[in-house]
Design a protein around this motif. Structure first.
Motif, PDB file in Angstrom:
ATOM      1  N   ALA A 154       0.819  -1.213   0.000  1.00  0.00           N
ATOM      2  CA  ALA A 154       0.000   0.000   0.000  1.00  0.00           C
ATOM      3  C   ALA A 154       0.852   1.262   0.000  1.00  0.00           C
ATOM      4  O   ALA A 154       0.435   2.290  -0.536  1.00  0.00           O
ATOM      5  N   ARG A 155       2.035   1.205   0.606  1.00  0.00           N
ATOM      6  CA  ARG A 155       2.830   2.413   0.784  1.00  0.00           C
ATOM      7  C   ARG A 155       3.845   2.651  -0.341  1.00  0.00           C
ATOM      8  O   ARG A 155       4.031   3.797  -0.779  1.00  0.00           O
ATOM      9  N   LEU A 156       4.521   1.599  -0.791  1.00  0.00           N
ATOM     10  CA  LEU A 156       5.590   1.791  -1.779  1.00  0.00           C
ATOM     11  C   LEU A 156       5.113   2.415  -3.090  1.00  0.00           C
ATOM     12  O   LEU A 156       5.771   3.327  -3.604  1.00  0.00           O
ATOM     13  N   PRO A 157       3.995   1.969  -3.691  1.00  0.00           N
ATOM     14  CA  PRO A 157       3.575   2.605  -4.956  1.00  0.00           C
ATOM     15  C   PRO A 157       3.290   4.086  -4.814  1.00  0.00           C
ATOM     16  O   PRO A 157       3.488   4.854  -5.762  1.00  0.00           O
ATOM     17  N   ARG A 158       2.848   4.526  -3.636  1.00  0.00           N
ATOM     18  CA  ARG A 158       2.596   5.949  -3.417  1.00  0.00           C
ATOM     19  C   ARG A 158       3.895   6.746  -3.364  1.00  0.00           C
ATOM     20  O   ARG A 158       3.912   7.942  -3.664  1.00  0.00           O
ATOM     21  N   LEU A 159       4.975   6.107  -2.978  1.00  0.00           N
ATOM     22  CA  LEU A 159       6.261   6.782  -2.886  1.00  0.00           C
ATOM     23  C   LEU A 159       7.016   6.796  -4.204  1.00  0.00           C
ATOM     24  O   LEU A 159       7.661   7.784  -4.547  1.00  0.00           O
ATOM     25  N   MET A 160       6.966   5.697  -4.954  1.00  0.00           N
ATOM     26  CA  MET A 160       7.877   5.558  -6.085  1.00  0.00           C
ATOM     27  C   MET A 160       7.225   5.113  -7.380  1.00  0.00           C
ATOM     28  O   MET A 160       7.911   4.973  -8.399  1.00  0.00           O
ATOM     29  N   GLY A 161       5.916   4.873  -7.377  1.00  0.00           N
ATOM     30  CA  GLY A 161       5.254   4.390  -8.579  1.00  0.00           C
ATOM     31  C   GLY A 161       5.164   2.876  -8.603  1.00  0.00           C
ATOM     32  O   GLY A 161       5.886   2.167  -7.885  1.00  0.00           O
ATOM     33  N   ARG A 162       4.284   2.381  -9.453  1.00  0.00           N
ATOM     34  CA  ARG A 162       3.953   0.955  -9.480  1.00  0.00           C
ATOM     35  C   ARG A 162       5.138   0.083  -9.899  1.00  0.00           C
ATOM     36  O   ARG A 162       5.427  -0.939  -9.278  1.00  0.00           O
ATOM     37  N   GLY A 163       5.817   0.461 -10.971  1.00  0.00           N
ATOM     38  CA  GLY A 163       6.882  -0.390 -11.496  1.00  0.00           C
ATOM     39  C   GLY A 163       8.025  -0.583 -10.517  1.00  0.00           C
ATOM     40  O   GLY A 163       8.494  -1.705 -10.297  1.00  0.00           O
ATOM     41  N   ARG A 164       8.479   0.517  -9.924  1.00  0.00           N
ATOM     42  CA  ARG A 164       9.581   0.407  -8.971  1.00  0.00           C
ATOM     43  C   ARG A 164       9.148  -0.324  -7.708  1.00  0.00           C
ATOM     44  O   ARG A 164       9.937  -1.082  -7.127  1.00  0.00           O
ATOM     45  N   ALA A 165       7.908  -0.106  -7.277  1.00  0.00           N
ATOM     46  CA  ALA A 165       7.411  -0.836  -6.108  1.00  0.00           C
ATOM     47  C   ALA A 165       7.423  -2.338  -6.367  1.00  0.00           C
ATOM     48  O   ALA A 165       7.843  -3.129  -5.510  1.00  0.00           O
ATOM     49  N   LEU A 166       6.968  -2.743  -7.550  1.00  0.00           N
ATOM     50  CA  LEU A 166       6.966  -4.170  -7.877  1.00  0.00           C
ATOM     51  C   LEU A 166       8.385  -4.715  -8.004  1.00  0.00           C
ATOM     52  O   LEU A 166       8.653  -5.863  -7.632  1.00  0.00           O
ATOM     53  N   GLU A 167       9.301  -3.913  -8.508  1.00  0.00           N
ATOM     54  CA  GLU A 167      10.701  -4.351  -8.581  1.00  0.00           C
ATOM     55  C   GLU A 167      11.239  -4.681  -7.199  1.00  0.00           C
ATOM     56  O   GLU A 167      11.915  -5.696  -6.997  1.00  0.00           O
ATOM     57  N   ILE A 168      10.931  -3.813  -6.226  1.00  0.00           N
ATOM     58  CA  ILE A 168      11.428  -4.031  -4.864  1.00  0.00           C
ATOM     59  C   ILE A 168      10.728  -5.211  -4.203  1.00  0.00           C
ATOM     60  O   ILE A 168      11.364  -6.070  -3.582  1.00  0.00           O
ATOM     61  N   LEU A 169       9.402  -5.282  -4.354  1.00  0.00           N
ATOM     62  CA  LEU A 169       8.639  -6.329  -3.677  1.00  0.00           C
ATOM     63  C   LEU A 169       8.857  -7.706  -4.297  1.00  0.00           C
ATOM     64  O   LEU A 169       8.982  -8.702  -3.581  1.00  0.00           O
ATOM     65  N   LEU A 170       8.882  -7.768  -5.619  1.00  0.00           N
ATOM     66  CA  LEU A 170       9.006  -9.068  -6.289  1.00  0.00           C
ATOM     67  C   LEU A 170      10.458  -9.466  -6.530  1.00  0.00           C
ATOM     68  O   LEU A 170      10.778 -10.654  -6.571  1.00  0.00           O
ATOM     69  N   GLY A 171      11.335  -8.481  -6.684  1.00  0.00           N
ATOM     70  CA  GLY A 171      12.758  -8.800  -6.772  1.00  0.00           C
ATOM     71  C   GLY A 171      13.303  -9.242  -5.437  1.00  0.00           C
ATOM     72  O   GLY A 171      14.250 -10.020  -5.375  1.00  0.00           O
ATOM     73  N   ALA A 172      12.697  -8.745  -4.345  1.00  0.00           N
ATOM     74  CA  ALA A 172      13.035  -9.166  -2.977  1.00  0.00           C
ATOM     75  C   ALA A 172      14.527  -9.086  -2.714  1.00  0.00           C
ATOM     76  O   ALA A 172      15.110  -9.939  -2.058  1.00  0.00           O
TER      77      ALA A 172
END
Length: 322
Positions: A196-214
């Motif tokens: 919920a928080r990361l996409p608001r800070l950096m956008g969807r693509g970068r949030a998914l990179e961080i969450l799914l790249g782990a």
């Protein structure tokens, strides 16, 4: 290392350990300190094991320091301590700024403790928001009238990253900070609200990179992505955060609180979004895939070996599918 309990699944340990937190005592803290772990139900020995220190540098400015060596792991015994701190922050009308930092070299705050027995967590109750203790405390911190700042030196993994995201500002050591949402690497869904928080800070693509790249994100990249406000040279980090905190304390408390409240309205996720992430986490920890991977990590040396904690993101790549 105590063996991971064979009869206590990882799912059961986490579900109960993060079942709702008992409210903190309303007793006033002594000058220059904040009482933690009040009325937590812990015995005298455990009550003396403080993992969080709170220093009142001025009536308007506190430092909250995580001090649970060697890795600053967050466990069921930490929940009532942090809940007491959050309650004290909410209830102090003179407080304007709180800075979270670490006394443990190379570790800001890391993942949940997978070892304690079930009995360490069974007495905990629901938080004021109705959410489970960890997301409850993070939501309350975000919405507090107090400005919260994380000074990140070392690894902010899992819970550490989620605390940083829930805080109002984040400043990181360019050389020594590493932020990580590592959970997908262990077949888990993060539970403290980063979806919920990361996409608001950096956008969807970068949030998914961080969450799914782990993977671990160093201070420089974290700044570029918006994960943190700024990454500063390590020898400048403390002085910068201190100066910013003291500058804010000079301003009118009501103006600070009202400005923060309006920014919160425009930027914070609703409780339903946080709850959905928590529900997904609870479902994920019950899957055999997650339990198998955590067991493998414990065997490799999770929570006991420095190299595993420092390179947790790499070690998750070595795990076998069940």
């Amino acid at each position: 290392m105590p063996p991971f309990p064979s009869k206590l699944t990882y799912a059961a340990a986490i579900i109960v350990a993060l079942a709702s937190a008992m409210p903190a005592s309303s007793e006033s803290a002594q000058p220059n300190t904040v009482a933690v772990n009040k009325d937590s139900g812990a015995d005298d020995a455990k009550s003396s094991e403080r993992q969080i220190r709170v220093e009142r540098r001025t009536p308007a400015y506190w430092r909250v320091t995580f001090d649970n060596p060697p890795f600053n792991i967050f466990g069921p015994e930490t929940i009532p301590q942090l809940e007491a701190v959050i309650t004290a922050i909410e209830n102090d009308p003179l407080l304007k700024v709180v800075v979270f930092d670490s006394a443990v070299p190379d570790f800001f705050l890391t993942h949940y403790n997978f070892i304690p027995p079930l009995s360490d967590s069974t007495g905990l109750r629901a938080g004021p928001t109705g959410l489970h203790p960890l997301p409850d405390m993070l939501v309350r911190l975000s919405r507090s009238h107090v400005v919260s700042i994380c000074l990140i030196r070392g690894r902010a993994t899992g819970v550490g990253s989620e605390l940083a995201l829930a805080s109002d500002m984040r400043f990181a050591s360019r050389e020594k900070a590493v932020l990580s949402q590592w959970e997908v690497g262990a077949a888990l869904v993060p539970g403290g609200g980063p979806m919920a928080r990361l996409p608001r800070l950096m956008g969807r693509g970068r949030a998914l990179e961080i969450l799914l790249g782990a993977d671990g994100i160093d201070g420089e990249l974290a700044e570029r992505y918006g994960y943190v406000n700024r990454a500063l040279p390590d020898d400048q980090l403390d002085s910068f955060v201190q100066a910013l905190a003291m500058r804010i304390t000079k301003f009118d408390g009501k103006a600070i609180a009202e400005t923060k409240r309006l920014v919160d309205q425009a930027s914070l996720p609703h409780d339903a979004e946080i709850a959905a992430g928590w529900d997904a986490f609870i479902a994920s920890v019950q899957r055999p895939e997650a339990q198998s991977r955590i067991q493998q990590l414990m065997t490799l040396g999770l929570q006991t070996k420095d190299d595993v904690e420092r390179r947790l993101n790499w070690y998750t790549e070595t795990l076998r599918a069940p």
